[in-house]
Motif scaffolding. Sequence first.
Motif, mmCIF file in Angstrom:
data_model
loop_
_atom_site.group_PDB
_atom_site.id
_atom_site.type_symbol
_atom_site.label_atom_id
_atom_site.label_comp_id
_atom_site.label_asym_id
_atom_site.label_seq_id
_atom_site.Cartn_x
_atom_site.Cartn_y
_atom_site.Cartn_z
ATOM 1 N N GLU A 38 21.394 36.564 -18.804
ATOM 2 C CA GLU A 38 20.204 36.063 -19.417
ATOM 3 C C GLU A 38 19.917 34.734 -19.670
ATOM 4 O O GLU A 38 18.735 34.254 -20.250
ATOM 5 N N THR A 39 20.845 33.762 -19.095
ATOM 6 C CA THR A 39 20.626 32.279 -19.341
ATOM 7 C C THR A 39 19.519 31.938 -18.614
ATOM 8 O O THR A 39 19.615 32.263 -17.317
ATOM 9 N N VAL A 40 18.950 30.880 -19.105
ATOM 10 C CA VAL A 40 17.914 30.120 -18.231
ATOM 11 C C VAL A 40 18.369 28.443 -18.163
ATOM 12 O O VAL A 40 19.114 28.039 -19.125
ATOM 13 N N VAL A 41 18.255 27.849 -17.104
ATOM 14 C CA VAL A 41 18.627 26.643 -16.681
ATOM 15 C C VAL A 41 17.419 25.701 -16.818
ATOM 16 O O VAL A 41 16.477 25.873 -16.081
ATOM 17 N N LEU A 42 17.304 24.671 -17.653
ATOM 18 C CA LEU A 42 16.375 23.707 -17.672
ATOM 19 C C LEU A 42 16.672 22.246 -17.197
ATOM 20 O O LEU A 42 17.429 21.533 -17.934
ATOM 21 N N PRO A 43 16.440 21.949 -15.900
ATOM 22 C CA PRO A 43 16.902 20.439 -15.296
ATOM 23 C C PRO A 43 16.011 19.543 -15.653
ATOM 24 O O PRO A 43 14.517 19.921 -15.318
ATOM 25 N N LEU A 44 16.538 18.438 -16.123
ATOM 26 C CA LEU A 44 15.652 17.261 -16.374
ATOM 27 C C LEU A 44 16.075 16.113 -15.189
ATOM 28 O O LEU A 44 16.433 15.227 -15.582
ATOM 29 N N LEU A 45 15.982 16.653 -13.847
ATOM 30 C CA LEU A 45 16.329 15.470 -12.893
ATOM 31 C C LEU A 45 15.234 15.028 -12.323
ATOM 32 O O LEU A 45 14.087 15.765 -12.126
ATOM 33 N N ASN A 46 15.102 14.038 -11.524
ATOM 34 C CA ASN A 46 13.861 13.330 -10.930
ATOM 35 C C ASN A 46 14.032 14.061 -9.580
ATOM 36 O O ASN A 46 14.791 14.274 -8.879
ATOM 37 N N GLY A 47 12.563 14.068 -9.172
ATOM 38 C CA GLY A 47 12.440 14.602 -7.813
ATOM 39 C C GLY A 47 12.566 16.326 -7.911
ATOM 40 O O GLY A 47 12.667 16.825 -8.938
ATOM 41 N N LEU A 48 12.624 16.792 -6.621
ATOM 42 C CA LEU A 48 12.900 18.301 -6.641
ATOM 43 C C LEU A 48 14.048 18.813 -5.602
ATOM 44 O O LEU A 48 14.190 19.894 -5.419
ATOM 45 N N ALA A 49 14.936 17.762 -5.321
ATOM 46 C CA ALA A 49 16.186 18.202 -4.443
ATOM 47 C C ALA A 49 16.959 19.214 -5.207
ATOM 48 O O ALA A 49 17.725 19.758 -4.497
ATOM 49 N N HIS A 50 16.893 19.146 -6.626
ATOM 50 C CA HIS A 50 18.079 19.708 -7.256
ATOM 51 C C HIS A 50 17.526 21.362 -7.335
ATOM 52 O O HIS A 50 18.482 22.192 -7.627
ATOM 53 N N VAL A 51 16.352 21.555 -7.173
ATOM 54 C CA VAL A 51 15.951 22.995 -7.157
ATOM 55 C C VAL A 51 16.504 23.885 -6.383
ATOM 56 O O VAL A 51 17.021 25.124 -6.693
ATOM 57 N N GLU A 52 16.743 23.704 -4.947
ATOM 58 C CA GLU A 52 17.374 24.644 -4.092
ATOM 59 C C GLU A 52 18.601 25.095 -4.420
ATOM 60 O O GLU A 52 19.037 26.015 -4.482
ATOM 61 N N PRO A 53 19.608 24.153 -4.667
ATOM 62 C CA PRO A 53 20.803 24.577 -5.086
ATOM 63 C C PRO A 53 20.889 25.395 -6.419
ATOM 64 O O PRO A 53 21.714 26.204 -6.349
ATOM 65 N N LEU A 54 20.125 25.072 -7.312
ATOM 66 C CA LEU A 54 20.419 25.875 -8.660
ATOM 67 C C LEU A 54 19.529 27.159 -8.263
ATOM 68 O O LEU A 54 20.297 28.192 -8.912
ATOM 69 N N ASP A 55 18.523 27.247 -7.598
ATOM 70 C CA ASP A 55 17.975 28.296 -7.236
ATOM 71 C C ASP A 55 18.946 29.276 -6.609
ATOM 72 O O ASP A 55 18.824 30.483 -6.715
ATOM 73 N N ALA A 56 19.605 28.877 -5.716
ATOM 74 C CA ALA A 56 20.645 29.778 -4.662
ATOM 75 C C ALA A 56 21.574 30.124 -5.586
ATOM 76 O O ALA A 56 22.208 31.321 -5.295
ATOM 77 N N LEU A 57 22.156 29.518 -6.588
ATOM 78 C CA LEU A 57 23.134 30.033 -7.522
ATOM 79 C C LEU A 57 22.769 30.983 -8.487
ATOM 80 O O LEU A 57 23.556 31.964 -8.911
ATOM 81 N N PHE A 58 21.414 30.385 -9.328
ATOM 82 C CA PHE A 58 21.146 31.198 -10.658
ATOM 83 C C PHE A 58 20.105 32.112 -10.373
ATOM 84 O O PHE A 58 19.864 33.120 -11.190
ATOM 85 N N GLY A 59 19.137 31.929 -9.147
ATOM 86 C CA GLY A 59 18.022 32.640 -9.041
ATOM 87 C C GLY A 59 16.689 31.919 -9.560
ATOM 88 O O GLY A 59 16.951 31.236 -10.413
ATOM 89 N N THR A 60 15.703 31.928 -8.712
ATOM 90 C CA THR A 60 14.441 31.167 -8.795
ATOM 91 C C THR A 60 13.961 31.593 -10.335
ATOM 92 O O THR A 60 13.712 30.468 -11.051
ATOM 93 N N GLY A 61 13.942 32.761 -11.045
ATOM 94 C CA GLY A 61 13.408 33.050 -12.058
ATOM 95 C C GLY A 61 14.078 32.417 -13.192
ATOM 96 O O GLY A 61 13.542 32.513 -14.461
#
Length: 307
Positions: free
Chosen positions: A94-117
């Motif tokens: 039930e954990t959600v991850v809130l990244p505070l990184l620049n750009g959008l390159a980090h989204v794909e690897p995080l989505d792949a591991l934890f799920g888009t939602g």
Amino acid sequence: MRILVLGAGGIGGYYGGALAAAGADVTFLVREGRAAQLARDGLVLASRGAETRRPVRHILAAGPGEGFDLVLLTCKAYDLDGAIEAIVPAVGPETVVLPLLNGLAHVEPLDALFGTGRVLGGACYIAVTLGPDGTIRHTSPGDLILFGAREGDTPWQIEALAVLFARTPVTARASDAILQDLWEKWCMLAAGAALTCLMRGTVGEIMATTAGRSLAEAMIEECRAIAAAAGHAPRPASAEQTRRMLTDSGSRWAASMMRDLEAGAPRLETEAILGDLIRRAAAAGLAAPLLTAAHCQLQVHGARAAA
């Protein structure tokens, strides 16, 4: 709500520290050197003319079943792989991850591991640094942070985080258009980094040259066109703010990447801020010659630093 903050550097220390000071359940996941500083001095923040010190809960590793509701990811883009490895044990069903990184390159690897939602969107507008002595220095007048669901249903943690931030001096806002917010920040940051890094000067110094204003406006337009091709052209207010910021003849501002470049920093967020944007331009059939020139210059710096 139990919050895990990856790192207690400038961004993580500032926002995580503000939440902890307001009574939120915050734990910092840090390396040994930073853990020693926190154990000895507490979390030290110099902001708005005052210095505060407070003890904070910190750990060296997250164990399975910790039960964190939200993980605040505040690493640099080039440290993303290691950061992901560090937080995996802390991320439950039930954990959600809130990244505070620049750009959008980090989204794909995080989505792949934890799920888009379960991967939120987050952007912050703040100037903050971590000194060698462990002091976090807040050097900008503002500290805005935006966060929200990128798509799908809004998880309960977003409203809970907004409630917690409302108890702090931080300017925080839950956004229902966070992907648009992310693109707008990216456009501003990429144009500003390209301009000041390529010219090796502040905005004011660049505006004092013959071609400075036209170059700034051309870089802004390259970023706008790429965002528009992705369906996220900057809204008028954001576009005007970026134009004013990067053509202000009296400004002493330069991108943090330029400051790091001049200081000889061995690693920069070149690929996350410029490289990924240029790749998206190419995929959309767009040319971005000025962004590409800045990217090339920064790649040369990176190669020299690596050597």
